[in-house]
Design an enzyme around this catalytic site. Structure first.
Site, PDB file in Angstrom:
ATOM      1  N   LYS A  28       0.823  -1.215   0.000  1.00 53.81           N
ATOM      2  CA  LYS A  28       0.000   0.000   0.000  1.00 53.81           C
ATOM      3  C   LYS A  28       0.862   1.273   0.000  1.00 53.81           C
ATOM      4  O   LYS A  28       0.601   2.188  -0.769  1.00 53.81           O
ATOM      5  CB  LYS A  28      -0.856  -0.060   1.272  1.00 53.81           C
ATOM      6  CG  LYS A  28      -2.002   0.871   1.340  1.00 53.81           C
ATOM      7  CD  LYS A  28      -3.018   0.383   2.366  1.00 53.81           C
ATOM      8  CE  LYS A  28      -2.406   0.017   3.706  1.00 53.81           C
ATOM      9  NZ  LYS A  28      -2.089   1.150   4.553  1.00 53.81           N
ATOM     10  N   ARG A 103      -9.819   3.584   8.927  1.00 54.63           N
ATOM     11  CA  ARG A 103      -9.596   2.198   9.353  1.00 54.63           C
ATOM     12  C   ARG A 103     -10.841   1.659  10.058  1.00 54.63           C
ATOM     13  O   ARG A 103     -10.881   0.478  10.406  1.00 54.63           O
ATOM     14  CB  ARG A 103      -8.435   2.127  10.343  1.00 54.63           C
ATOM     15  CG  ARG A 103      -7.055   2.171   9.718  1.00 54.63           C
ATOM     16  CD  ARG A 103      -6.343   0.851   9.830  1.00 54.63           C
ATOM     17  NE  ARG A 103      -5.037   0.756  10.438  1.00 54.63           N
ATOM     18  CZ  ARG A 103      -3.900   1.306  10.059  1.00 54.63           C
ATOM     19  NH1 ARG A 103      -3.863   2.184   9.116  1.00 54.63           N
ATOM     20  NH2 ARG A 103      -2.775   1.006  10.643  1.00 54.63           N
ATOM     21  N   ARG A 142      11.695 -10.672   4.718  1.00 51.76           N
ATOM     22  CA  ARG A 142      12.201  -9.331   4.999  1.00 51.76           C
ATOM     23  C   ARG A 142      13.386  -9.372   5.967  1.00 51.76           C
ATOM     24  O   ARG A 142      13.373 -10.135   6.929  1.00 51.76           O
ATOM     25  CB  ARG A 142      11.070  -8.513   5.630  1.00 51.76           C
ATOM     26  CG  ARG A 142      10.885  -7.163   4.984  1.00 51.76           C
ATOM     27  CD  ARG A 142       9.687  -6.445   5.561  1.00 51.76           C
ATOM     28  NE  ARG A 142       8.462  -6.740   4.860  1.00 51.76           N
ATOM     29  CZ  ARG A 142       7.268  -6.823   5.428  1.00 51.76           C
ATOM     30  NH1 ARG A 142       7.124  -6.672   6.714  1.00 51.76           N
ATOM     31  NH2 ARG A 142       6.221  -7.089   4.695  1.00 51.76           N
ATOM     32  N   ARG A 175      13.123  -8.923  11.828  1.00 47.78           N
ATOM     33  CA  ARG A 175      12.433  -8.275  12.950  1.00 47.78           C
ATOM     34  C   ARG A 175      11.416  -9.257  13.525  1.00 47.78           C
ATOM     35  O   ARG A 175      10.803 -10.030  12.790  1.00 47.78           O
ATOM     36  CB  ARG A 175      11.697  -7.015  12.483  1.00 47.78           C
ATOM     37  CG  ARG A 175      12.621  -5.891  12.047  1.00 47.78           C
ATOM     38  CD  ARG A 175      11.825  -4.635  11.788  1.00 47.78           C
ATOM     39  NE  ARG A 175      10.541  -4.960  11.145  1.00 47.78           N
ATOM     40  CZ  ARG A 175       9.487  -4.173  11.143  1.00 47.78           C
ATOM     41  NH1 ARG A 175       9.521  -3.015  11.751  1.00 47.78           N
ATOM     42  NH2 ARG A 175       8.387  -4.525  10.524  1.00 47.78           N
ATOM     43  N   ARG A 186      -1.388 -10.222  13.576  1.00 42.46           N
ATOM     44  CA  ARG A 186      -1.651  -8.822  13.200  1.00 42.46           C
ATOM     45  C   ARG A 186      -2.767  -8.751  12.153  1.00 42.46           C
ATOM     46  O   ARG A 186      -3.660  -7.918  12.234  1.00 42.46           O
ATOM     47  CB  ARG A 186      -0.357  -8.220  12.649  1.00 42.46           C
ATOM     48  CG  ARG A 186      -0.354  -6.709  12.590  1.00 42.46           C
ATOM     49  CD  ARG A 186       1.043  -6.162  12.444  1.00 42.46           C
ATOM     50  NE  ARG A 186       1.724  -6.654  11.260  1.00 42.46           N
ATOM     51  CZ  ARG A 186       3.007  -6.989  11.207  1.00 42.46           C
ATOM     52  NH1 ARG A 186       3.753  -6.912  12.274  1.00 42.46           N
ATOM     53  NH2 ARG A 186       3.555  -7.411  10.090  1.00 42.46           N
TER      54      ARG A 186
HETATM   55  P1  AMP Z   1       0.590   1.978  10.341  1.00 44.51           P
HETATM   56  O1  AMP Z   1       1.919   2.559   9.986  1.00 44.51           O
HETATM   57  O2  AMP Z   1      -0.455   2.295   9.308  1.00 44.51           O
HETATM   58  O3  AMP Z   1       0.646   0.531  10.679  1.00 44.51           O
HETATM   59  O4  AMP Z   1       0.109   2.734  11.678  1.00 44.51           O
HETATM   60  C1  AMP Z   1       0.872   2.722  12.849  1.00 44.51           C
HETATM   61  C2  AMP Z   1      -0.035   2.929  14.057  1.00 44.51           C
HETATM   62  O5  AMP Z   1      -0.682   4.210  13.974  1.00 44.51           O
HETATM   63  C3  AMP Z   1      -1.178   1.927  14.171  1.00 44.51           C
HETATM   64  O6  AMP Z   1      -0.768   0.746  14.817  1.00 44.51           O
HETATM   65  C4  AMP Z   1      -2.173   2.710  15.015  1.00 44.51           C
HETATM   66  O7  AMP Z   1      -1.794   2.741  16.382  1.00 44.51           O
HETATM   67  C5  AMP Z   1      -2.012   4.116  14.461  1.00 44.51           C
HETATM   68  N1  AMP Z   1      -2.950   4.360  13.337  1.00 44.51           N
HETATM   69  C6  AMP Z   1      -2.623   4.568  12.040  1.00 44.51           C
HETATM   70  N2  AMP Z   1      -3.726   4.807  11.311  1.00 44.51           N
HETATM   71  C7  AMP Z   1      -4.768   4.748  12.151  1.00 44.51           C
HETATM   72  C8  AMP Z   1      -6.182   4.904  11.992  1.00 44.51           C
HETATM   73  N3  AMP Z   1      -6.745   5.186  10.800  1.00 44.51           N
HETATM   74  N4  AMP Z   1      -6.957   4.772  13.093  1.00 44.51           N
HETATM   75  C9  AMP Z   1      -6.423   4.515  14.297  1.00 44.51           C
HETATM   76  N5  AMP Z   1      -5.116   4.343  14.518  1.00 44.51           N
HETATM   77  C10 AMP Z   1      -4.274   4.471  13.457  1.00 44.51           C
END
Ligand code: AMP
Length: 234
Positions: A28, A103, A142, A175, A186
């Site tokens: 993405k 989300r 990875r 990791r 996840r």
């Molecule tokens: P990501 O890099 O997209 O995996 O986001 C890292 C962290 O940011 C996630 O694990 C959430 O804690 C928070 N986060 C990112 N986008 C959202 C969202 N749309 N709603 C709620 N939490 C978010």
């Protein structure tokens, strides 16, 4: 209006808003970057915005910190407030690709309301689809350099010498997050709310299902074709 041989379905003057939806590891971020470059739209990645707020020690970062540290979603109220502020900035005036937001259905409804208030619409929701087993396999390959942080992949982006960082000769590591059982856990947490968001936009008939397997350039082409399909069909 055409761009790089593709006819665009949104007339000039109206801001383009695209949503990119897909699980972690679906590519993405890579696709959002490519589309942002090719279409001249701002790439707004919610995870990145939160991480920046954390680094800068802002009030928003502090409010989000504990949720992020536990891998939980930040509450809708905080997330919506942050994202709407980003969308209102002049950098997003030509349009934006939303990556990682919405989300939840509550976030989607808040976005829909803001977009409608401004007389705009979401042009397309791009659902980037990759089977779970491939996501697990991608993560399993990875590797990262513990010294400089450079990421590699054993098959799609290997270092010159197997297991060794090109930059500083450090032995690469996997990791914890990329272990199959962690990836599966996840996904099990992430996918159900993602499907609810997709179902929400499916009702509006604006979801484009894109096969996320194969080379990144090919996936970008498929997305660009989906963006022009409405015009071609008309
Ligand atoms: P990501 O890099 O997209 O995996 O986001 C890292 C962290 O940011 C996630 O694990 C959430 O804690 C928070 N986060 C990112 N986008 C959202 C969202 N749309 N709603 C709620 N939490 C978010």
């Amino acid at each position: 209006m055409t761009y790089a041989g593709h006819r665009l379905s949104t007339p000039p003057g109206r801001r383009r808003i695209l949503l990119l939806v897909g699980p972690v590891g679906s590519g993405k971020g890579t696709q959002a970057e490519a589309l942002s470059r090719q279409l001249g739209l701002q790439h707004l990645a919610s995870g990145e915005l939160f991480r920046r707020a954390l680094r800068e020690g802002t009030q928003l970062g502090e409010r989000a910190r504990s949720y992020m540290e536990h891998g939980d979603l930040v509450p809708d109220e905080i997330t919506i407030e942050m994202f709407m502020a980003e969308l209102a900035r002049p950098e997003a005036a030509a349009g934006a690709i939303l990556d990682g937001f919405p989300r939840t259905v509550a976030q989607a409804e808040a976005l829909d309301a803001t977009v409608a208030e401004r007389g705009e619409r979401i042009e397309k929701v791009i659902s980037l689809e990759v089977p779970t087993e491939e996501l697990v396999a991608r993560a399993a390959g990875r590797r990262v350099c513990p010294t400089c942080g450079t990421p590699y992949h054993v098959s799609s982006d290997p270092p010159r010498v197997a297991g060794i960082c090109d930059n500083d000769g450090t032995s690469l590591v996997q990791r914890d997050d990329d272990r199959p059982e962690v990836v599966r856990a996840r996904l099990a947490k992430q996918v159900p709310p993602m499907l609810e968001v997709l179902a929400h936009y499916e009702r509006a008939g604006i979801v484009a299902h894109i096969d996320g397997r194969g080379p990144a350039e090919q996936v970008t082409e498929a997305i660009l074709r989906a963006l022009t399909a409405d015009v071609s069909a008309a």
